[in-house]
Design an enzyme around this catalytic site. Sequence first.
Site, short mmCIF file in Angstrom:
data_model
loop_
_atom_site.label_atom_id
_atom_site.label_comp_id
_atom_site.label_asym_id
_atom_site.label_seq_id
_atom_site.Cartn_x
_atom_site.Cartn_y
_atom_site.Cartn_z
N ASN A 11 14.35 5.56 -74.17
CA ASN A 11 12.90 5.46 -74.02
C ASN A 11 12.32 5.44 -75.44
O ASN A 11 12.21 6.49 -76.07
CB ASN A 11 12.39 6.67 -73.22
CG ASN A 11 10.88 6.74 -73.17
OD1 ASN A 11 10.18 5.79 -73.56
ND2 ASN A 11 10.35 7.87 -72.70
N TRP A 12 11.98 4.26 -75.89
CA TRP A 12 11.53 4.13 -77.28
C TRP A 12 10.11 4.68 -77.49
O TRP A 12 9.67 4.85 -78.63
CB TRP A 12 11.56 2.66 -77.72
CG TRP A 12 12.92 2.07 -77.83
CD1 TRP A 12 14.12 2.62 -77.42
CD2 TRP A 12 13.25 0.78 -78.38
NE1 TRP A 12 15.15 1.75 -77.69
CE2 TRP A 12 14.65 0.62 -78.29
CE3 TRP A 12 12.49 -0.25 -78.95
CZ2 TRP A 12 15.30 -0.53 -78.74
CZ3 TRP A 12 13.15 -1.39 -79.39
CH2 TRP A 12 14.54 -1.52 -79.29
N LYS A 13 9.41 4.91 -76.41
CA LYS A 13 8.00 5.36 -76.50
C LYS A 13 7.22 4.38 -77.38
O LYS A 13 7.52 3.20 -77.36
CB LYS A 13 7.93 6.81 -76.99
CG LYS A 13 8.86 7.71 -76.16
CD LYS A 13 8.63 9.18 -76.34
CE LYS A 13 9.62 9.95 -75.47
NZ LYS A 13 9.42 11.38 -75.50
N HIS A 97 6.75 9.55 -66.33
CA HIS A 97 7.16 10.30 -67.51
C HIS A 97 6.14 11.41 -67.77
O HIS A 97 4.95 11.23 -67.55
CB HIS A 97 7.27 9.38 -68.73
CG HIS A 97 7.89 10.07 -69.90
ND1 HIS A 97 7.17 10.88 -70.74
CD2 HIS A 97 9.17 10.10 -70.33
CE1 HIS A 97 8.00 11.37 -71.65
NE2 HIS A 97 9.22 10.93 -71.42
N GLU A 99 4.78 12.44 -70.35
CA GLU A 99 3.66 12.06 -71.25
C GLU A 99 2.60 11.28 -70.48
O GLU A 99 1.41 11.39 -70.76
CB GLU A 99 4.21 11.27 -72.45
CG GLU A 99 4.89 12.20 -73.45
CD GLU A 99 6.06 11.59 -74.21
OE1 GLU A 99 6.14 10.36 -74.33
OE2 GLU A 99 6.90 12.37 -74.69
N GLU A 169 13.59 15.85 -66.57
CA GLU A 169 13.20 16.08 -67.96
C GLU A 169 12.32 17.32 -68.05
O GLU A 169 11.11 17.24 -67.81
CB GLU A 169 12.42 14.88 -68.50
CG GLU A 169 13.21 13.58 -68.51
CD GLU A 169 12.70 12.61 -69.57
OE1 GLU A 169 13.52 12.18 -70.38
OE2 GLU A 169 11.50 12.32 -69.60
N GLY A 175 11.27 16.08 -76.99
CA GLY A 175 10.82 15.91 -78.36
C GLY A 175 10.70 17.22 -79.14
O GLY A 175 10.10 17.25 -80.20
N SER A 214 15.58 16.01 -75.61
CA SER A 214 16.35 16.32 -76.82
C SER A 214 17.86 16.13 -76.65
O SER A 214 18.65 16.86 -77.26
CB SER A 214 16.03 17.73 -77.32
OG SER A 214 14.63 17.83 -77.62
N GLY A 235 14.92 9.88 -75.78
CA GLY A 235 13.76 9.50 -76.58
C GLY A 235 14.16 9.32 -78.03
O GLY A 235 14.73 8.30 -78.42
N GLY A 236 13.88 10.33 -78.85
CA GLY A 236 14.11 10.26 -80.30
C GLY A 236 15.46 9.68 -80.70
O GLY A 236 15.54 8.81 -81.58
#
Length: 252
Positions: A11-13, A97, A99, A169, A175, A214, A235-236
Site C-alpha cells: 500500500n504505497w499510500k 483502510h 486512514e 490492521e 506507520g 509495521s 505500507g512503509g
Amino acid sequence: MTKRRPLVAGNWKMNGSRTESAALLDGIKKGISSTSKAEAAVCPPYVLIPLAAEKLAGSAVAWGGQNLSVHKSGAFTGEISGPMLKDYGCTYVIVGHSERRTLYGENDAMVTEKYGAAQAVGLIPILCVGETLQEREANQTEAVVARQLDAVLSKHGIASFKNAVIAYEPVWAIGTGKTATPQQAQDVHRFIRSRLATKDKTIAESTRILYGGSMKGSNAKELLAQADIDGGLIGGASLQADEFLTICHAAD
Ligand code: PGA
C-alpha cells in the site's frame, strides 16, 4: 482443508514520483517470478496506476487501487470508480483502510458499499479491519473487528468472501514501528476466521487474512509463520524494492 496462497500487497499510500515509482516497479518485477508460491501486488496512488499497468503487464505482480467510489460514473468530482480501476487492469482494491475511516469519515456502511462496488466490477476488495489503541486497551478488539466484519457479512453474505481478502490492521501498529506480536496478530486472525466459519467453514478456511501494521523484512517471517496469517498489507516497507521483496520471499 483448502490451501491458501499467501498474498503480499504493498500500500504505497500517497507516495512516489513517476521516476521513483518506475524504479520501484522495475525492482519488484525483477524479484518476483511466476513460480513464486506467494502472490505479490502493489497498490499505487491513482495517477501511478497506468505506470504500474504498463510496467507490470505480463509479470507475476498484480496491481490495485487504494480506494474507489461507490458510483460507476457521473458528477462526483475528484472520485475514481471501480470500472476505471478495472479498465487499467487492477485486480485488487483496498477498502476501509483505517486512514480512510479516520481521516475521511468512512463508516462501516460506506465501507460495505465500497466492498460491493468493487465486487460488482470484478475487483477483489482487500477489506481492512482493526482496532485503535484505546479500543484494545478497553478490551474491545474482538467487538470492533466483529462489527466491521459483520457489516459486510450481513449485506453481502459469506459467499462474497470467495472473492475478497481481509486485512487485519491494528490502527496502533500502522506507520508507528510498533508491530503486533505474532501471538497478538494470530489471536485476532483466528477470531476473524472463526467468525467466518460460523457462516461457512469451507469459505472461512480458504479466505486469505493478511496482517498489516509495521510489517517489514525483519519481522515478516515470524508473523507469516502463524497459522492464520496468510500474507501482509505493507505500507512503509513497500516503498523499497529490497525490503518489499524480503517480505514476499518470507511468504514463499
Ligand atoms: P505500515 O502501513 O506498514 O506503514 O504500518 C500498513 C498499512 O497502513 O496498510
